[in-house]
Design a protein around this motif. Structure first.
Motif, PDB file in Angstrom:
ATOM      1  N   ASP A  68       2.206   4.098   9.451  1.00  9.60           N
ATOM      2  CA  ASP A  68       1.528   2.813   9.656  1.00  9.60           C
ATOM      3  C   ASP A  68       0.048   3.027   9.945  1.00  9.60           C
ATOM      4  O   ASP A  68      -0.798   2.286   9.437  1.00  9.60           O
ATOM      5  CB  ASP A  68       2.179   2.036  10.798  1.00  9.60           C
ATOM      6  CG  ASP A  68       3.544   1.475  10.424  1.00  9.60           C
ATOM      7  OD1 ASP A  68       3.877   1.450   9.225  1.00  9.60           O
ATOM      8  OD2 ASP A  68       4.276   1.067  11.348  1.00  9.60           O
ATOM      9  N   THR A 108      -1.712   3.810   6.718  1.00 16.31           N
ATOM     10  CA  THR A 108      -1.869   2.585   5.921  1.00 16.31           C
ATOM     11  C   THR A 108      -3.004   1.731   6.470  1.00 16.31           C
ATOM     12  O   THR A 108      -3.837   1.217   5.711  1.00 16.31           O
ATOM     13  CB  THR A 108      -0.553   1.782   5.909  1.00 16.31           C
ATOM     14  OG1 THR A 108       0.461   2.574   5.289  1.00 16.31           O
ATOM     15  CG2 THR A 108      -0.711   0.468   5.163  1.00 16.31           C
ATOM     16  N   ALA A 124      -6.449   0.598   4.715  1.00 20.72           N
ATOM     17  CA  ALA A 124      -6.744  -0.828   4.522  1.00 20.72           C
ATOM     18  C   ALA A 124      -8.091  -1.199   5.126  1.00 20.72           C
ATOM     19  O   ALA A 124      -8.841  -1.987   4.553  1.00 20.72           O
ATOM     20  CB  ALA A 124      -5.632  -1.676   5.135  1.00 20.72           C
ATOM     21  N   VAL A 176      -3.405  -6.864   5.128  1.00 21.58           N
ATOM     22  CA  VAL A 176      -2.084  -6.300   5.365  1.00 21.58           C
ATOM     23  C   VAL A 176      -1.171  -7.392   5.927  1.00 21.58           C
ATOM     24  O   VAL A 176      -1.639  -8.369   6.507  1.00 21.58           O
ATOM     25  CB  VAL A 176      -2.105  -5.084   6.332  1.00 21.58           C
ATOM     26  CG1 VAL A 176      -2.887  -3.920   5.736  1.00 21.58           C
ATOM     27  CG2 VAL A 176      -2.663  -5.465   7.692  1.00 21.58           C
ATOM     28  N   THR A 228      -0.222 -12.073   8.379  1.00 19.92           N
ATOM     29  CA  THR A 228      -1.079 -11.520   7.339  1.00 19.92           C
ATOM     30  C   THR A 228      -2.479 -11.520   7.924  1.00 19.92           C
ATOM     31  O   THR A 228      -2.954 -12.567   8.387  1.00 19.92           O
ATOM     32  CB  THR A 228      -1.026 -12.372   6.051  1.00 19.92           C
ATOM     33  OG1 THR A 228       0.326 -12.391   5.581  1.00 19.92           O
ATOM     34  CG2 THR A 228      -1.929 -11.786   4.978  1.00 19.92           C
ATOM     35  N   LEU A 271       5.065  -2.972   7.599  1.00 23.82           N
ATOM     36  CA  LEU A 271       3.643  -3.059   7.241  1.00 23.82           C
ATOM     37  C   LEU A 271       3.455  -2.831   5.745  1.00 23.82           C
ATOM     38  O   LEU A 271       3.946  -1.842   5.194  1.00 23.82           O
ATOM     39  CB  LEU A 271       2.854  -2.018   8.037  1.00 23.82           C
ATOM     40  CG  LEU A 271       1.360  -1.920   7.767  1.00 23.82           C
ATOM     41  CD1 LEU A 271       0.653  -3.190   8.220  1.00 23.82           C
ATOM     42  CD2 LEU A 271       0.783  -0.711   8.491  1.00 23.82           C
ATOM     43  N   THR A 272       2.757  -3.762   5.082  1.00 18.20           N
ATOM     44  CA  THR A 272       2.472  -3.631   3.653  1.00 18.20           C
ATOM     45  C   THR A 272       1.027  -4.001   3.359  1.00 18.20           C
ATOM     46  O   THR A 272       0.449  -4.868   4.020  1.00 18.20           O
ATOM     47  CB  THR A 272       3.386  -4.548   2.804  1.00 18.20           C
ATOM     48  OG1 THR A 272       3.186  -5.904   3.198  1.00 18.20           O
ATOM     49  CG2 THR A 272       4.844  -4.165   2.943  1.00 18.20           C
ATOM     50  N   LEU A 273       0.476  -3.334   2.361  1.00 17.27           N
ATOM     51  CA  LEU A 273      -0.846  -3.712   1.844  1.00 17.27           C
ATOM     52  C   LEU A 273      -0.692  -4.946   0.983  1.00 17.27           C
ATOM     53  O   LEU A 273       0.267  -5.063   0.223  1.00 17.27           O
ATOM     54  CB  LEU A 273      -1.427  -2.590   0.991  1.00 17.27           C
ATOM     55  CG  LEU A 273      -1.976  -1.379   1.720  1.00 17.27           C
ATOM     56  CD1 LEU A 273      -2.304  -0.271   0.718  1.00 17.27           C
ATOM     57  CD2 LEU A 273      -3.203  -1.750   2.519  1.00 17.27           C
ATOM     58  N   GLU A 274      -1.621  -5.864   1.090  1.00 16.46           N
ATOM     59  CA  GLU A 274      -1.612  -7.081   0.296  1.00 16.46           C
ATOM     60  C   GLU A 274      -2.723  -7.020  -0.740  1.00 16.46           C
ATOM     61  O   GLU A 274      -3.651  -6.220  -0.631  1.00 16.46           O
ATOM     62  CB  GLU A 274      -1.813  -8.298   1.196  1.00 16.46           C
ATOM     63  CG  GLU A 274      -0.711  -8.480   2.231  1.00 16.46           C
ATOM     64  CD  GLU A 274       0.620  -8.832   1.618  1.00 16.46           C
ATOM     65  OE1 GLU A 274       0.709  -9.896   0.979  1.00 16.46           O
ATOM     66  OE2 GLU A 274       1.569  -8.044   1.774  1.00 16.46           O
TER      67      GLU A 274
END
Length: 162
Positions: free
Chosen positions: A71, A74, A78, A85, A100, A136-139
């Motif tokens: 995390d 990431t 970011a 994210v 977000t 957790l994700t990248l947008e």
């Protein structure tokens, strides 16, 4: 300048006033002022680190896990590329939400690593313990055009609390 090297130098300058050496603290402060003239983002980050890297929270759970390395990697990426994210988050009272955010900086106060970000849901700056994030994700997106203004807004808000 290499972004990791710049960040490490800014963190060192920001913490100089906490080392008990007023001469080194004055030199670090003068360096941050001069740096802000040529690199406004670095100047803002230095001030944010001065305010938040050492200020402890009033209360925190001491039984929570450490921030996950994946995390953190990431989030560093970011922040460096100005990408939004998304993540699930459990606050200190146990309430779960989905957020977000536009990630602006990571700080390292004694109670754990925190993400400082602009939260789309709250339309305000927020702090999130990285250890309390899930999924957790990248947008998709790029907020690099607004990054400086967001950092200034974050600094203004935090300076008002100090």
């Amino acid at each position: 300048m290499d972004p990791e090297l710049r960040d490490a130098a800014l963190r060192g300058l920001a913490l100089a006033s906490h080392r008990g050496d007023p001469v080194a603290a004055a030199s670090a402060e003068a360096t941050l002022v001069r740096l802000a003239e040529t690199d406004p983002e670095a100047g803002l980050l230095g001030r944010i680190y001065q305010l938040l890297d050492v200020r402890p929270a009033t209360y925190w759970h001491d039984d929570l896990p450490q921030a996950a390395t994946a995390d953190l990697a990431t989030l560093h990426g970011a922040i460096r590329t100005s990408r939004p994210v998304a993540f699930g988050y459990t606050d200190l009272s146990g309430k779960e939400t989905t957020r977000t955010v536009l990630p602006l900086a990571l700080v390292h106060p004694p109670q754990g690593v925190k993400l400082l970000a602009w939260c789309g849901e709250r339309k305000d700056f927020r702090q999130f313990f990285v250890r309390a994030m899930k999924g957790l994700t990248l947008e998709v997106g790029d907020f690099s055009g607004n990054r400086l203004a967001l950092l200034q807004g974050l600094l203004d808000k935090e300076a008002g609390r100090a």
